[in-house]
Motif scaffolding. Structure first.
Motif, PDB file in Angstrom:
ATOM      1  N   ARG A   1       0.832  -1.213   0.000  1.00 28.05           N
ATOM      2  CA  ARG A   1       0.000   0.000   0.000  1.00 28.05           C
ATOM      3  C   ARG A   1       0.864   1.261   0.000  1.00 28.05           C
ATOM      4  N   ILE A   2       1.968   1.225   0.745  1.00 31.35           N
ATOM      5  CA  ILE A   2       2.880   2.373   0.761  1.00 31.35           C
ATOM      6  C   ILE A   2       3.550   2.540  -0.606  1.00 31.35           C
ATOM      7  N   CYS A   3       3.939   1.427  -1.226  1.00 25.37           N
ATOM      8  CA  CYS A   3       4.545   1.482  -2.556  1.00 25.37           C
ATOM      9  C   CYS A   3       3.571   2.044  -3.575  1.00 25.37           C
ATOM     10  N   TRP A   4       2.324   1.636  -3.477  1.00 25.37           N
ATOM     11  CA  TRP A   4       1.291   2.137  -4.393  1.00 25.37           C
ATOM     12  C   TRP A   4       1.184   3.660  -4.260  1.00 25.37           C
ATOM     13  N   ALA A   5       1.096   4.135  -3.033  1.00 28.69           N
ATOM     14  CA  ALA A   5       0.989   5.575  -2.804  1.00 28.69           C
ATOM     15  C   ALA A   5       2.223   6.307  -3.323  1.00 28.69           C
TER      16      ALA A   5
END
Length: 274
Positions: free
Chosen positions: A165-169
């Motif tokens: 999720r952090i990578c996506w953001a």
């Protein structure tokens, strides 16, 4: 003769817009954007196709760069840093696509990433003598660090692993500002040769299509899409990132269209455009 007559109203309209104060120009930009959204909503029934089109246009822009590098044997006017940032957010987004949902976007991102890596190789090694390193002076940590911090603080609240999720953001935020080094190069040179101008214009079109996709999806779902993306600030940040990308390139796209309609091959940017 007919071409000249057709250009007269366009020239008159562009001259009128140029004379207007900044607030009026901003208002006209908003109105034009809303009109374009209404048109897209009427002619494109499946709005997911807009996002696919955005990625396809980005790939087309990279293809223009490849043609430039092969034909002209020079990378003058290109920002290596923008290409590196582009490769970075594409690699992260491709990782997220593989572990979260594999679809047509995965294939498009894979091809665009491969082409971007080839461009980086050509600039860094094969055509390094023509690389304008003194003009490509944007410090990329000015965008990398804020994007990383923002991703840690504001990211999707879906059921996926926190790292994903952090990578996506991070990929969303980095994509929004990845073109800034290229704009700095054009700001420093003031003159943009055709292939580079075509590439940056393609990025502008791609960003507008992606922004239109998100806005129309939210409108069609009556806001339910924002809930599907998660709670908190993340849904709003997705839309803001898309809008920021569009407006970063809007001014350049205006001068590009004006230059093309005027029959000019080389784009000369006024001070303060980018």
């Amino acid at each position: 003769m007919n071409v000249k007559m057709a250009r007269r109203p366009i020239h008159a309209a562009s001259s009128w817009v140029r004379r207007q104060p900044p607030k009026v120009k901003a208002f006209l930009s908003v109105v034009s954007g809303m009109a374009a959204l209404v048109l897209l909503r009427a002619i494109v029934h499946d709005h997911d196709n807009l996002f696919v089109a955005a990625e396809a246009v980005h790939s087309l822009g990279i293809s223009v760069l490849i043609y430039k590098l092969i034909k002209e044997k020079t990378c003058a006017g290109l920002s290596l840093k923008t290409q590196e940032l582009t490769a970075m957010f594409l690699a992260v987004r491709l990782y997220c696509s593989l572990v979260m949902e594999y679809d047509i976007h995965t294939i498009l991102d894979s091809s665009t990433l491969a082409a971007t890596l080839w461009v980086i190789y050509m600039i860094r090694f094969k055509l390094r003598s023509s690389y304008m390193v003194e003009k490509d002076n944007f410090a990329i940590y000015y965008v990398l660090i804020p994007c990383a911090l923002l991703a840690l603080l504001i990211h999707p609240s879906t059921s996926h692993h926190i790292v994903n999720r952090i990578c996506w953001a991070f990929s969303v935020y980095l994509e929004a500002v990845s073109v800034l080094p290229q704009l700095r190069v054009m700001q420093n040179t003031k003159i943009v040769e055709p292939f580079t101008a075509h590439y940056v214009f393609a990025l502008g079109v791609a960003r507008f299509l992606a922004c239109a996709h998100w806005v129309l999806q939210v409108l069609d779902s009556r806001g339910h899409l924002l809930v599907a993306l998660g709670y908190g600030l993340w849904p709003s940040m997705v839309l803001i990132s898309e809008i920021v990308q569009t407006f970063i390139l809007a001014d350049f796209c205006y001068y590009y269209v004006k230059s093309v309609l005027g029959g000019q091959l080389v784009l000369r940017l006024p001070s303060g455009v980018v």
